[in-house]
Write a protein that holds these residues in place. Structure first.
Motif, PDB file in Angstrom:
ATOM      1  N   GLU A 105       0.836  -1.205   0.000  1.00 24.78           N
ATOM      2  CA  GLU A 105       0.000   0.000   0.000  1.00 24.78           C
ATOM      3  C   GLU A 105       0.877   1.264   0.000  1.00 24.78           C
ATOM      4  N   ASP A 106       1.938   1.259   0.818  1.00 24.71           N
ATOM      5  CA  ASP A 106       2.829   2.427   0.872  1.00 24.71           C
ATOM      6  C   ASP A 106       3.658   2.561  -0.400  1.00 24.71           C
ATOM      7  N   GLN A 107       4.052   1.436  -0.992  1.00 26.59           N
ATOM      8  CA  GLN A 107       4.763   1.462  -2.274  1.00 26.59           C
ATOM      9  C   GLN A 107       3.874   2.088  -3.340  1.00 26.59           C
ATOM     10  N   LYS A 108       2.591   1.721  -3.336  1.00 27.87           N
ATOM     11  CA  LYS A 108       1.651   2.260  -4.324  1.00 27.87           C
ATOM     12  C   LYS A 108       1.462   3.756  -4.100  1.00 27.87           C
ATOM     13  N   LEU A 109       1.355   4.173  -2.840  1.00 29.63           N
ATOM     14  CA  LEU A 109       1.201   5.592  -2.546  1.00 29.63           C
ATOM     15  C   LEU A 109       2.417   6.370  -3.060  1.00 29.63           C
ATOM     16  N   ALA A 110       3.611   5.860  -2.810  1.00 26.13           N
ATOM     17  CA  ALA A 110       4.834   6.521  -3.284  1.00 26.13           C
ATOM     18  C   ALA A 110       4.796   6.665  -4.802  1.00 26.13           C
ATOM     19  N   SER A 111       4.438   5.594  -5.477  1.00 25.75           N
ATOM     20  CA  SER A 111       4.361   5.594  -6.931  1.00 25.75           C
ATOM     21  C   SER A 111       3.292   6.575  -7.426  1.00 25.75           C
ATOM     22  N   ASP A 112       2.128   6.574  -6.751  1.00 30.66           N
ATOM     23  CA  ASP A 112       1.037   7.468  -7.145  1.00 30.66           C
ATOM     24  C   ASP A 112       1.404   8.940  -6.968  1.00 30.66           C
ATOM     25  N   LEU A 113       2.110   9.254  -5.889  1.00 26.51           N
ATOM     26  CA  LEU A 113       2.518  10.651  -5.650  1.00 26.51           C
ATOM     27  C   LEU A 113       3.440  11.128  -6.773  1.00 26.51           C
TER      28      LEU A 113
ATOM     29  N   ARG B 239       5.187   9.656   6.210  1.00 31.94           N
ATOM     30  CA  ARG B 239       6.308  10.587   6.094  1.00 31.94           C
ATOM     31  C   ARG B 239       6.984  10.408   4.740  1.00 31.94           C
ATOM     32  N   MET B 240       6.281  10.851   3.682  1.00 27.34           N
ATOM     33  CA  MET B 240       6.831  10.738   2.327  1.00 27.34           C
ATOM     34  C   MET B 240       6.291  11.856   1.450  1.00 27.34           C
ATOM     35  N   PHE B 241       7.113  12.228   0.468  1.00 26.38           N
ATOM     36  CA  PHE B 241       6.666  13.158  -0.564  1.00 26.38           C
ATOM     37  C   PHE B 241       7.391  12.861  -1.860  1.00 26.38           C
ATOM     38  N   ALA B 242       6.843  13.388  -2.941  1.00 28.84           N
ATOM     39  CA  ALA B 242       7.448  13.210  -4.265  1.00 28.84           C
ATOM     40  C   ALA B 242       7.801  14.574  -4.836  1.00 28.84           C
ATOM     41  N   LEU B 243       8.925  14.642  -5.525  1.00 30.17           N
ATOM     42  CA  LEU B 243       9.348  15.844  -6.260  1.00 30.17           C
ATOM     43  C   LEU B 243       9.634  15.446  -7.701  1.00 30.17           C
ATOM     44  N   HIS B 244       9.283  16.353  -8.607  1.00 28.75           N
ATOM     45  CA  HIS B 244       9.619  16.166 -10.025  1.00 28.75           C
ATOM     46  C   HIS B 244       9.770  17.559 -10.629  1.00 28.75           C
ATOM     47  N   LEU B 245      11.012  17.936 -10.926  1.00 27.91           N
ATOM     48  CA  LEU B 245      11.283  19.255 -11.485  1.00 27.91           C
ATOM     49  C   LEU B 245      12.627  19.259 -12.189  1.00 27.91           C
ATOM     50  N   THR B 246      12.906  20.346 -12.852  1.00 31.54           N
ATOM     51  CA  THR B 246      14.194  20.524 -13.525  1.00 31.54           C
ATOM     52  C   THR B 246      15.013  21.506 -12.712  1.00 31.54           C
ATOM     53  N   ASP B 247      16.260  21.137 -12.392  1.00 29.05           N
ATOM     54  CA  ASP B 247      17.100  22.013 -11.575  1.00 29.05           C
ATOM     55  C   ASP B 247      17.798  23.077 -12.425  1.00 29.05           C
ATOM     56  N   GLU B 248      18.650  23.855 -11.778  1.00 25.33           N
ATOM     57  CA  GLU B 248      19.332  24.980 -12.446  1.00 25.33           C
ATOM     58  C   GLU B 248      20.261  24.538 -13.572  1.00 25.33           C
ATOM     59  N   GLU B 249      20.731  23.276 -13.512  1.00 23.22           N
ATOM     60  CA  GLU B 249      21.616  22.759 -14.568  1.00 23.22           C
ATOM     61  C   GLU B 249      20.830  21.979 -15.620  1.00 23.22           C
TER      62      GLU B 249
ATOM     63  N   GLY C 242       5.744  19.161  -6.592  1.00 18.44           N
ATOM     64  CA  GLY C 242       5.858  18.300  -5.427  1.00 18.44           C
ATOM     65  C   GLY C 242       4.498  18.043  -4.820  1.00 18.44           C
ATOM     66  N   ILE C 243       4.401  16.907  -4.140  1.00  5.77           N
ATOM     67  CA  ILE C 243       3.181  16.577  -3.403  1.00  5.77           C
ATOM     68  C   ILE C 243       3.581  15.662  -2.247  1.00  5.77           C
ATOM     69  N   ALA C 244       2.970  15.919  -1.094  1.00  7.91           N
ATOM     70  CA  ALA C 244       3.273  15.142   0.110  1.00  7.91           C
ATOM     71  C   ALA C 244       2.086  14.257   0.468  1.00  7.91           C
ATOM     72  N   ALA C 245       2.367  13.131   1.119  1.00  7.83           N
ATOM     73  CA  ALA C 245       1.327  12.177   1.500  1.00  7.83           C
ATOM     74  C   ALA C 245       0.170  12.818   2.282  1.00  7.83           C
ATOM     75  N   PRO C 246       0.430  13.743   3.227  1.00  7.28           N
ATOM     76  CA  PRO C 246      -0.709  14.342   3.936  1.00  7.28           C
ATOM     77  C   PRO C 246      -1.688  15.068   3.004  1.00  7.28           C
ATOM     78  N   GLN C 247      -1.239  15.467   1.830  1.00 11.47           N
ATOM     79  CA  GLN C 247      -2.111  16.165   0.889  1.00 11.47           C
ATOM     80  C   GLN C 247      -3.139  15.224   0.244  1.00 11.47           C
ATOM     81  N   VAL C 248      -2.922  13.918   0.388  1.00 12.96           N
ATOM     82  CA  VAL C 248      -3.920  12.958  -0.066  1.00 12.96           C
ATOM     83  C   VAL C 248      -4.466  12.188   1.141  1.00 12.96           C
ATOM     84  N   ASN C 249      -4.440  12.869   2.288  1.00 15.20           N
ATOM     85  CA  ASN C 249      -5.008  12.357   3.538  1.00 15.20           C
ATOM     86  C   ASN C 249      -4.336  11.070   4.010  1.00 15.20           C
ATOM     87  N   ALA C 250      -3.021  10.980   3.801  1.00 18.38           N
ATOM     88  CA  ALA C 250      -2.254   9.826   4.281  1.00 18.38           C
ATOM     89  C   ALA C 250      -1.209  10.331   5.276  1.00 18.38           C
ATOM     90  N   GLU C 251      -1.269   9.835   6.496  1.00 25.01           N
ATOM     91  CA  GLU C 251      -0.322  10.284   7.522  1.00 25.01           C
ATOM     92  C   GLU C 251       0.977   9.499   7.401  1.00 25.01           C
TER      93      GLU C 251
END
Length: 185
Positions: A29-37, A71-81, A60-69
């Motif tokens: 369940e937690d693996q799926k949440l990580a993947s979904d985020l 300690r995980m979040f996901a980031l996806h962005l392009t950095d300065e390089e 970015g999105i954190a687990a509490p934002q989908v009502n899951a307590e």
């Protein structure tokens, strides 16, 4: 797949709770949440997916934002390089940070906050962060610029803190000592 209807909004109690450390190996369940985020932030940056599913773009999105307590979040962005930074952080911590601060000139936004809240959100310019990837692999990352800002924003979610809690209530655009402005344009 996470949709906007799954993201809790400002005022929901889960956004103000401090999450507890997660244990490894992660449950299915937690693996799926990580993947979904992670899938959400990737999809939310794809114009076709945004239009098809009415997604609000995010980096970015954190687990509490989908009502899951959790300690995980996901980031996806392009950095300065121009490198793609894309990962799920489990039990993340900031172990050191710069004295220098930064802030996004246009202010920060949040998938859980529907209205625009104006003001500067002071963040550390550079951080060293540790944590675990969803497969249990430990990581140590040195982050700067937007990547550091996003990491701090999502980490705040895991501690029940909203970005606007950092804004100067008397003068939202007050100069931040020792800060360098970050312009996203």
């Amino acid at each position: 797949m996470i949709l906007m209807k799954d993201i809790v909004r400002d005022g929901h109690p889960s956004l103000r709770k401090k999450t507890t450390e997660m244990n490894f190996p992660l449950s299915e369940e937690d693996q799926k949440l990580a993947s979904d985020l992670l899938e959400y932030v990737i999809n939310s940056q794809n114009d076709e997916m945004v239009e098809k599913y009415n997604l609000r773009p995010g980096i970015g999105i954190a687990a509490p934002q989908v009502n899951a307590e959790k300690r995980m979040f996901a980031l996806h962005l392009t950095d300065e390089e121009d490198n793609i930074v894309s990962f799920v952080a489990i039990n993340p911590k900031i172990i050191s940070h710069s004295v220098e601060k930064t802030y996004i000139t246009a202010g920060e936004g949040c998938l859980s906050v529907d209205e625009v809240i104006e003001g500067y959100v002071p963040r550390y310019s550079r951080i060293t962060a540790t944590g675990f990837l969803s497969d249990g692999t430990p990581f140590k990352k040195r982050l700067k610029g937007l990547t550091a800002i996003a990491f701090q924003h999502e980490l705040d979610h895991l501690n029940g803190i909203m970005f606007y809690d950092h804004i100067n209530k008397i003068n939202p655009y007050a100069e931040i000592p020792d800060a360098v402005a970050y312009d996203r344009s």
